[in-house]
Write an enzyme that holds these catalytic residues in place. Sequence first.
Site, short mmCIF file in Angstrom:
data_model
loop_
_atom_site.label_atom_id
_atom_site.label_comp_id
_atom_site.label_asym_id
_atom_site.label_seq_id
_atom_site.Cartn_x
_atom_site.Cartn_y
_atom_site.Cartn_z
N ARG A 117 0.84 -1.19 0.00
CA ARG A 117 0.00 0.00 0.00
C ARG A 117 0.89 1.25 0.00
O ARG A 117 1.85 1.34 0.76
CB ARG A 117 -0.90 -0.01 1.23
CG ARG A 117 -1.95 1.08 1.28
CD ARG A 117 -2.77 0.96 2.56
NE ARG A 117 -3.53 -0.29 2.61
CZ ARG A 117 -3.92 -0.89 3.73
NH1 ARG A 117 -3.59 -0.37 4.91
NH2 ARG A 117 -4.63 -2.00 3.69
N ARG B 41 -1.85 6.77 9.61
CA ARG B 41 -1.85 6.23 8.25
C ARG B 41 -2.10 7.33 7.23
O ARG B 41 -2.09 8.51 7.56
CB ARG B 41 -2.87 5.10 8.15
CG ARG B 41 -2.53 3.94 9.09
CD ARG B 41 -3.25 2.69 8.69
NE ARG B 41 -2.90 1.57 9.55
CZ ARG B 41 -3.43 0.37 9.44
NH1 ARG B 41 -4.33 0.13 8.50
NH2 ARG B 41 -3.06 -0.61 10.24
N LYS C 276 -3.80 1.31 14.91
CA LYS C 276 -3.73 2.27 13.81
C LYS C 276 -4.46 3.56 14.17
O LYS C 276 -5.34 3.58 15.03
CB LYS C 276 -4.33 1.67 12.55
CG LYS C 276 -5.78 1.23 12.71
CD LYS C 276 -6.22 0.44 11.49
CE LYS C 276 -7.61 -0.18 11.69
NZ LYS C 276 -8.00 -1.06 10.60
N LYS D 264 -6.17 7.13 12.17
CA LYS D 264 -6.57 7.65 10.87
C LYS D 264 -7.03 9.11 10.98
O LYS D 264 -7.79 9.45 11.89
CB LYS D 264 -7.69 6.79 10.27
CG LYS D 264 -7.26 5.36 10.01
CD LYS D 264 -8.39 4.52 9.43
CE LYS D 264 -7.91 3.11 9.11
NZ LYS D 264 -8.98 2.26 8.54
N CYS E 92 -14.89 -3.72 0.12
CA CYS E 92 -13.49 -4.00 0.43
C CYS E 92 -12.99 -5.13 -0.46
O CYS E 92 -13.75 -5.78 -1.17
CB CYS E 92 -13.33 -4.34 1.90
SG CYS E 92 -14.02 -5.96 2.35
N CYS F 193 -7.52 -11.27 1.27
CA CYS F 193 -7.54 -10.81 2.66
C CYS F 193 -7.70 -11.99 3.61
O CYS F 193 -8.67 -12.75 3.51
CB CYS F 193 -8.67 -9.80 2.88
SG CYS F 193 -8.74 -9.23 4.59
N CYS G 168 -15.62 -8.78 6.30
CA CYS G 168 -15.48 -9.03 7.73
C CYS G 168 -15.88 -7.76 8.46
O CYS G 168 -16.10 -6.72 7.83
CB CYS G 168 -14.04 -9.45 8.07
SG CYS G 168 -12.88 -8.08 8.25
N CYS H 73 -13.25 -1.84 6.43
CA CYS H 73 -12.42 -1.11 5.47
C CYS H 73 -13.26 -0.33 4.46
O CYS H 73 -12.81 0.69 3.94
CB CYS H 73 -11.47 -2.06 4.74
SG CYS H 73 -10.24 -2.79 5.83
#
Length: 571
Positions: A81, A150, A215, A217, A436, A442, A481, A485
Site C-alpha cells: 500500500r 496512516r 492504527k 486515521k 473491500c 484478505c 469481515c 475497510c
Amino acid sequence: MVNNILKAPEGPPSDVEEIKEKSDYLRGTLKEVMLDRISAGIPDEDNRLMKHHGSYLQDDRDLRNERQKQKLEPAYQFMLRVRMPGGVSTPEQWLVMDELAQKYGNNTLKLTTRETFQMHGILKWNMKKTIQKINAALLDTIAACGDVNRNVMCASNPHQSEIHAEVYEWSKKLSDDLLPRTRAYHEIWLDEERVAGTPDTETEPMYGPLYLPRKFKIGIAVPPSNDIDVFSQDLGFIAIVEEGRLIGFNVAIGGGMGMTHGDTATYPQLSKVIGFCKPEQLYDVAEKTITIQRDYGNRSVRKNARFKYTVDRLGLENVKAELENRLGWQLDEAKPYHFDHNGDRYGWVKGVKGKWHFTMFIEGGRVTDYENYKLMTGLREIAKVHTGDFRLTSNQNLIIGNVSSQKKKQISALIEQYGLTDGRQHSALRRSSMACVALPTCGLAMAEAERYLPKLIDKIEDIVDENGLRDEEITIRMTGCPNGCARHALGEIGFIGKAPGKYNMYLGAAFDGSRLSKMYRENIGEEEILSELRTILPRYAKEREEGEHFGDFVIRAGIIKATTDGTNFHE
C-alpha cells in the site's frame, strides 16, 4: 506528561506490544528474512512489523485447499500500500504504479477507500525492487499500515479547486510530519547504511518505542461534501470556509468503523466535534491528540485499542481537557457547517483557472483490463498525455484532474475510445456502492465483498428499476469481515460478511455520513436479502417524503431503530 487522573487500562501487554518492544524500532529480522529464498513467506512476528512498512503477507485463499492437499506451503504474496496523502498522483507516478502492477503484481491496481494505491500478488523476492521503484517515483509505503498515523485523507471535490489545493497541502504536511522517525524503512528497502547508534540512542519523539496501541486515521473534509466520511476518522478536521477563504478547521475526535462479531464491547463509532482551530494550529492538534492515544490507549486488548474506545472510556470532555492541557491553549468554539452528501460528482466539471476535472466510476476500485472493457489500458494512455493530476477518491473512484482546455479534447477522445465511463449508464445505487477487497487475498475475510457486490447489485437494480428509483442515490457498502475497510456502518444499506454467502444486513445510516446504521437481519443469504429489499424499496418509493433519503426513511417508517451513538449500535 501523563495525567494522574486519566489512566490506561490495566493488563498484560498484547503479543504485538512485545513484538514492537524488541523490534529495534520496527527492524526485527525483516532484512534477513526477505533474503531467504526457501519460503515465499515470512515469520508472523516480522509480518506484524511489516505492516509499518506498508505491507501485509497474504496468500491466495482460492488455492489454499488445493495446495494443502499437495503438501505445499500457501501461495504467499504481499499486498503493498502506498502512502499518498490526499490521493493526489502525478501522471508519471500513475505510469510507474501501472508498470509495477504488470511486472510484479497481479496486473491490477486497487484504488482504496483511503485514497491510495494498493497492489496485490507481489512475491517476496520482488518486494525490494518494487519499493525502490515506488521511492524513485517520489512515493513511499512508510506507515501505510501499522500502529501509526496512516494515509491522511482530504476532500477530492473538483468544484472547490482552490480550497482543495490548500487542504491538500495541509494533508500532505500532516502526513509527512507525523511519520515515524526510525530509519528502519530506509535501511531495509533503500539500502541506507545504518549510522552509529543503538536502540538505546535512537528515539521516536512523538510515538515512543512502542508506537501506538493500534492504527490511527486522519481525514480533512470540505463541506458540503463529506466524501471522506470525516466522522469515521480517529481525528477528523472539517474545513471552515468564509467568503472563499479557509479560516480553519472544526476538530472531531474518536471515530472508527471496526468491530468484532458477537462482542458488544466492540462497535463502530462516529467522532464528535470538540472545537475549532486555525490552520497553523493543525499539526499541534494532531500531534497532541496522537500522544493522548499513545499514553492512554489499550495496549492489552487490541480489539479495544482504537482511539474511539479511549475517548469513550475516558469521556469526551476529559479527553478535550487533556488535549488543551497538552496544547497549552484552548480550542475555539466550533463553527457552523453543513454536509449534504458523501459521494462523488461524476463526469466533466469545470473548476477554477479554466481547468477541467473528469470523475470516473471505478466499480470496487479495481483498475484492470476486463474482456470488453480496457480500463487499465485506457488510463495508461491518458496518463501518457495528461499534464494535470489524478485524484483517487475515498469512494474508490478516480478524478482525471486539472485538465487544460487544450488537453480536454484529446483526453475526451481517449475516454470515448476506451469506453471509460462516468457511471451514468449505471443506477445511482451502483454508483454509490463500495466494497473491500475481501477474498481471495484478505486473510480476515469471512465472505466475498468486491467480487460479489456487483452481482448482487445486478439483482437489486431490478427492484430499483421496478419502483422508479434508478436515479435515487442510496449508499450501499459491503465488507467481507467486520473490520470496516469499506466503512460498512455508514452505508444506508450495509452488509458485513459472516460466513461464505452469509451476511449481516444493516440499515439506517445517514446519507451525509452523520449517523451509523443498525443491524436489520443477521446471517442471511442472497435470497433473504432480495426478499427484504423487495418489501422495503417499494415502500420507500411510495411513502417517502420529498427529498427524504433512504436511511432517514427506514427510521421514520419504524423499519429500523436509529443508532444515536456507537455505544448503542448493538441495541
